[in-house]
Every structure is written in C-alpha cells, then in structure tokens.
Design a protein around this motif. Structure first.
Motif, short mmCIF file in Angstrom:
data_model
loop_
_atom_site.label_atom_id
_atom_site.label_comp_id
_atom_site.label_asym_id
_atom_site.label_seq_id
_atom_site.Cartn_x
_atom_site.Cartn_y
_atom_site.Cartn_z
N LYS A 164 0.92 -1.13 -0.06
CA LYS A 164 0.10 -0.22 0.09
C LYS A 164 0.91 1.26 -0.08
O LYS A 164 0.47 2.47 -0.36
CB LYS A 164 -1.00 -0.17 1.00
CG LYS A 164 -2.20 -0.93 1.10
CD LYS A 164 -2.93 -0.76 2.34
CE LYS A 164 -4.22 -1.57 2.25
NZ LYS A 164 -5.10 -1.66 3.17
N VAL A 165 2.22 1.06 0.27
CA VAL A 165 3.05 2.18 0.27
C VAL A 165 2.94 2.96 -0.81
O VAL A 165 2.60 4.14 -0.98
CB VAL A 165 4.42 1.93 0.93
CG1 VAL A 165 5.39 3.20 0.89
CG2 VAL A 165 4.39 1.46 2.50
N PRO A 166 3.48 2.43 -2.05
CA PRO A 166 3.47 3.06 -3.43
C PRO A 166 2.37 3.40 -3.90
O PRO A 166 2.07 4.33 -4.67
CB PRO A 166 4.54 2.28 -4.15
CG PRO A 166 3.97 0.77 -3.53
CD PRO A 166 3.71 1.01 -2.14
N LEU A 167 1.07 2.90 -3.38
CA LEU A 167 -0.23 3.18 -3.68
C LEU A 167 -0.72 4.35 -2.94
O LEU A 167 -1.72 5.07 -3.32
CB LEU A 167 -1.23 2.14 -3.55
CG LEU A 167 -0.82 0.55 -4.28
CD1 LEU A 167 -1.89 -0.43 -3.78
CD2 LEU A 167 -1.08 1.12 -5.89
N GLY A 168 0.06 4.95 -1.94
CA GLY A 168 -0.43 6.13 -0.88
C GLY A 168 -1.61 5.81 -0.13
O GLY A 168 -2.09 6.78 0.23
N SER A 169 -1.77 4.41 0.20
CA SER A 169 -2.90 4.00 0.77
C SER A 169 -2.39 3.46 2.33
O SER A 169 -3.32 2.80 2.83
CB SER A 169 -4.05 3.23 0.17
OG SER A 169 -3.46 2.20 -0.23
N VAL A 170 -1.08 3.46 2.56
CA VAL A 170 -0.75 2.79 3.85
C VAL A 170 -1.29 3.46 4.97
O VAL A 170 -1.40 4.53 4.80
CB VAL A 170 0.76 2.59 3.99
CG1 VAL A 170 1.34 3.96 4.05
CG2 VAL A 170 1.03 1.76 5.05
N LEU A 171 -1.83 2.62 5.98
CA LEU A 171 -2.52 3.19 7.15
C LEU A 171 -1.62 3.28 8.43
O LEU A 171 -1.73 4.52 9.23
CB LEU A 171 -3.70 2.22 7.69
CG LEU A 171 -4.78 2.16 6.41
CD1 LEU A 171 -5.86 1.26 6.94
CD2 LEU A 171 -5.29 3.52 6.08
N HIS A 172 -0.67 2.47 8.67
CA HIS A 172 -0.03 2.31 10.07
C HIS A 172 1.31 2.95 9.92
O HIS A 172 2.14 2.67 11.21
CB HIS A 172 -0.15 0.99 10.60
CG HIS A 172 -1.58 0.71 11.09
ND1 HIS A 172 -2.19 -0.26 10.03
CD2 HIS A 172 -2.06 0.81 12.07
CE1 HIS A 172 -3.50 -0.39 10.78
NE2 HIS A 172 -3.38 0.28 11.82
N ILE A 173 1.88 3.57 8.84
CA ILE A 173 2.84 4.53 9.14
C ILE A 173 2.48 5.85 8.42
O ILE A 173 1.70 5.96 7.70
CB ILE A 173 4.34 4.00 8.43
CG1 ILE A 173 3.96 3.70 7.02
CG2 ILE A 173 4.73 2.68 9.14
CD1 ILE A 173 5.13 3.09 6.22
N ALA A 174 3.09 6.87 8.65
CA ALA A 174 3.10 8.23 7.96
C ALA A 174 3.90 8.36 7.12
O ALA A 174 5.27 8.11 7.10
CB ALA A 174 3.43 9.04 9.18
N LEU A 175 3.21 8.65 5.86
CA LEU A 175 4.00 8.96 4.58
C LEU A 175 4.28 10.30 4.46
O LEU A 175 3.61 11.16 4.80
CB LEU A 175 3.26 8.48 3.36
CG LEU A 175 2.75 7.26 3.20
CD1 LEU A 175 2.07 6.83 1.96
CD2 LEU A 175 4.07 6.33 2.56
N ARG A 176 5.38 10.35 3.82
CA ARG A 176 6.03 12.05 3.55
C ARG A 176 5.09 12.28 2.17
O ARG A 176 4.99 11.75 1.32
CB ARG A 176 7.49 12.08 3.20
CG ARG A 176 8.36 11.72 4.37
CD ARG A 176 9.67 11.64 3.82
NE ARG A 176 10.65 11.33 5.07
CZ ARG A 176 11.90 11.23 5.01
NH1 ARG A 176 12.37 11.52 3.63
NH2 ARG A 176 12.49 11.01 6.09
N ARG A 177 4.47 13.60 2.53
CA ARG A 177 3.50 13.91 1.30
C ARG A 177 4.13 14.89 0.71
O ARG A 177 4.94 15.75 1.09
CB ARG A 177 2.21 14.47 1.73
CG ARG A 177 1.25 13.47 2.64
CD ARG A 177 0.80 12.43 2.02
NE ARG A 177 0.06 11.36 2.86
CZ ARG A 177 -0.47 10.58 2.13
NH1 ARG A 177 -0.55 10.16 0.76
NH2 ARG A 177 -1.17 9.33 3.01
#
Length: 463
Positions: A450-463
């Motif tokens: 889900k990370v490269p899809l931008g939909s990961v829930l349980h970590i904070a992605l750099r936007r």
C-alpha cells in the motif's frame, strides 16, 4: 543385469523427490545412495540446523521471559540433549523417506554409482560391484563443504559445517569464516548460548548473495546489536592451532584467538569420479551443464540439484526432481527459475524472492517500491520481534509485483505469499485489496504494497 526406466545417482533432495515422482508416474526406479537418504539437506544441512536453532530459540525465549512477565529462577541447557533432539528429528525424517520408497517399490542401492555408458551404471557396495541398466539416468550427486587446504581443517579445532553438526560442546568463543547462510545461522545458534561469535567475510557485506545492500546493512546492524562481531572486506590468511587454541590471521594484520573456527565458505559440486568422462558429459568449473529440460548433452542423461550449480537450495533441487521425472514420463515441462524464494533462518529471518530494486533498474525498468517496518505491526510488537521490514518491488507501468525482500520474524513463511503473487503476475492492488487476518505478521505485506499506492495506514507517509 537389472533393468530400470530411471536410475538416480544420489538420494538427496532432488534425487529422492525425483524418484518418488517418477514412480508415481509409473516408472520402474532405482536410487543409488552411498550415505543416508535425504542427502545434505536432511542429514547435514537444512533440517539438523533448524532443529538446533529451535533449541536456541527456546533457550533465548527463557532468557527473555522477564520481558513478558515470566520469571524463571533457574535454567540451563544440556548439550547432549540439544544434539540428541537434532539427531531424533533427522532419524524420523530419513525413516519417513525410506517408508515412501518401500510404498512405491523404489529400489534403493546403498553404494557409490559410476556411469559406464549412457545406459549402464556401476554400483560399488560393501559386498562388491554390480552393473545395472537404465533407459534414463539422472545425476543428483549434490555438493560437499568447500575445503581450503591451508585452513588445516581437522574436524576438532577447525571445523566444516558437517563437523559443527557433530560437535557435542558449546565453545566459549568461535570465529566463523564466511557470512553466507551457513555462517549466519551457526552464528545465531552459538550466540544464543552466549558464545562470543566473530564472523569474517571477504566480501564487503554479509550474505553476499543478498543483492539489496540496504537489507544487508540492516541485517548486519541487527546482528551487531545481538553481540555478533562482523568483519567484512577481510580474508583469512592463515590458521594455526596451538595448545588447544586457534589463531586466525586476517588480511588486515589482525590475529584472532578462539576455541574453534568454523569454515563456511561455500560448497564443492560433486561431479568428480562419477563417470562423466565415460560418456563425454559437458561441465563448466565442476558444474554439469544442462538445458531448460535438465538434459545434459547426452540425450537420456539428466542432472539436477547442486551439481548443476545456480543457487544451492534444497527446494530448487526438489522442484528439479519433480520436473525431470515428468519430462522423462513424456510430459511437456521445463524448469522455470523466475520465482525462486530462499531464506536464511537467523533471528530475525531473511527471505528473498524475485528481483531487487537495483536489479530491476539495471534491466531498464521503472519501479515502485514499498517498505513497511515491523515496529508498526501489532503482532510483531506482541512478540517483541520488531527488528526488520518488508520491502516489495513492482513495475511502475502496470504495478505488477516482481520482487520482495523480508527481514523479520517468520520471514521464511511470509515470503510464500509474495512468491505466489510474483509467479501469478499479481499487482500491488491485488495484494492490497486482499483482506489479511488481524493481528498477524503478513499484515506487514499488505501495508508494504500500500505504500507506493499511497494508501498505507499504520505509518506516516511523506507527502
């Protein structure tokens, strides 16, 4: 003279599986094995080391019991009990293969096989020599620990992995030459029992076959945290035994004193003295050359397992055994190595399948990469096993998964899901949309894709 449809030279992982499959396909089968059925993996490799590592895992769990609120006032270990457990496991599995052979009426000849011509094999047993005939011959002679004469391996102070499995003591300190799978697993075993472990590896990273440098660096950092000292980029120049101690001189000029030295620098392929020259079978640096149908340059002679090179993995040999039996039986099959997972059973485990990010880019692919740490996985937190991460690699153009690397708890089990996904050309979305049971370790796979899809829930992605 006895006549068979298929003769297997070697009853290791490839040979015994190939024999069983061939018998199930209606072939009259003979297996020639000088030692015990199961070969290196079952008797001197995969299985006995995992039995030892299970003992180490239990001992480590007791030591760490206080973390979970468990108090154990007094505990210890029994070396004979540990090695006895290992031997019982091996015996049980070898007996199982013997039963499977009898059930399928597979002939087992205990001895050394040598090819005399393309249909005749000489079997040298304790009783003497006999000749047998086979319409097809499959070479499955495996490999042995590589030995460098200057290392003065004596089986007492300076050991191969075979010697270490027979050892009935836990040394106070040990130097391990080579940071491949064997070296890393033995390092974890001895470290669990408080042995001071030093690993010397001539390559610049641990597990040189691990093509993702970031994953290798992470593993080395975890091993260092456990107290295992690692010296990369250094060679062993000389080993001397004096007064029961071993002195190893490194290319850096440093000399390391230890009770034992374990040499785990790779394996030698068993292609010598089996009669290849009698039929003109092609080899390259000891490796028997085969095509995609596992056939040598002699039409009815095949080769499988370690002796044909590549990654020396039991499950690779097993699959080759199945495929060669099916080819001999007339099925339209060939070997496909595109998806070949492998694992190292350290703590935490390492597992790999498909291409790394770097390998994909070298092939000209644009990729999407997802990483998810076990620190953010609920099950891993409950296990106090948060070291490591899941990394997935997909083609950017269609999001199809092409590779995965895992360092973490149960990595060897988790990689199966990703191997299945890669083999069947599943996409990041396919895996992301699959509901994973909670709380489980494989949720880390779901989150990683889900990370490269931008939909990961349980970590904070750099936007």
């Amino acid at each position: 003279m006895e006549k068979y449809d298929v003769i297997f030279l070697g009853g290791g992982s490839g040979g015994y599986v190939g024999a069983i499959r061939a018998a199930d396909l209606g072939k009259k089968v003979c297996v020639i094995e000088e030692r015990d059925l199961g070969g290196t993996c079952l008797n001197r490799g995969c299985i006995p080391t995992k039995a030892l590592l299970k003992s180490a895992e239990i001992y480590s769990s007791i030591k760490e019991g206080h973390i979970f609120g468990i108090k154990v006032d007094s505990f210890g270990y029994d070396v004979n009990g540990i090695y006895g457990w290992k031997e019982n496991v091996v015996k049980k599995l070898v007996t199982g293969i013997e039963y499977l052979f009898k059930a399928r009426k597979i002939t087992l000849k205990k001895g050394k096989g040598k090819i005399l011509d393309n249909t005749t094999v000489e079997v040298e047993t304790k009783e003497g020599k006999e000749l047998i005939k086979g319409d097809n011959i499959v070479i499955a002679t495996g490999s042995e620990p590589a030995i460098i004469p200057s290392f003065k391996i004596d089986g007492v102070n300076v050991l191969t992995s075979d010697d270490a499995l027979r050892l009935r003591e836990i040394p106070k300190d040990i130097l391990i030459v080579g940071a491949g799978a064997i070296g890393i697993e033995f390092a974890n075993f001895y470290n669990a029992f408080d042995t001071k472990v030093t690993i010397v590896e001539m390559m610049p990273q641990v597990v040189p076959t691990l093509k993702d440098r970031k994953i290798a660096t992470l593993l080395q950092r975890i091993l260092n945290k456990k107290g295992i000292e690692i010296k990369t980029g250094a060679k062993i120049e000389n080993i001397e035994v004096k007064d029961g101690k071993v002195y190893s001189t490194l290319s850096t000029g440093e000399t390391i004193e230890s009770e034992k030295v374990l040499v785990s620098i790779g394996r030698k392929l068993n292609s010598d003295n089996i009669g290849l020259e009698n039929v003109g079978i092609n080899t390259e640096k000891g490796r028997i050359v085969v095509d995609e149908f596992l056939r040598t340059n002699v039409d009815n002679i095949y080769a499988i397992g370690d002796v044909i090179g590549g990654l020396l993995l039991a499950h690779k040999a097993m699959k080759e055994g199945e495929v060669v039996a099916e080819i001999i039986a007339g099925e339209e099959k060939k070997m496909d190595y595109r998806v070949l997972p492998w694992a190292i059973f350290s703590t935490p485990e390492i597992a790999v399948c498909g291409l790394t990010e770097e390998e994909a880019k070298k092939q000209g692919m644009e990729v999407l990469v997802g990483e998810f740490p076990f620190t953010a996985n609920g099950k891993a937190v409950t296990m106090n096993a948060t070291d490591g991460l899941v990394k997935v690699v997909a083609r950017k153009e269609d999001k199809v998964l092409i590779g995965a690397q895992i360092v973490g708890p149960e990595a060897s089990v988790m990689i199966a899901e990703l191997a299945l996904a890669i083999k069947n050309n599943l996409t990041l979305d396919d895996v992301a949309d699959t509901i994973h049971t909670h709380p489980t370790l494989p949720e880390a796979i779901m989150e990683a894709v889900k990370v490269p899809l931008g939909s990961v829930l349980h970590i904070a992605l750099r936007r």
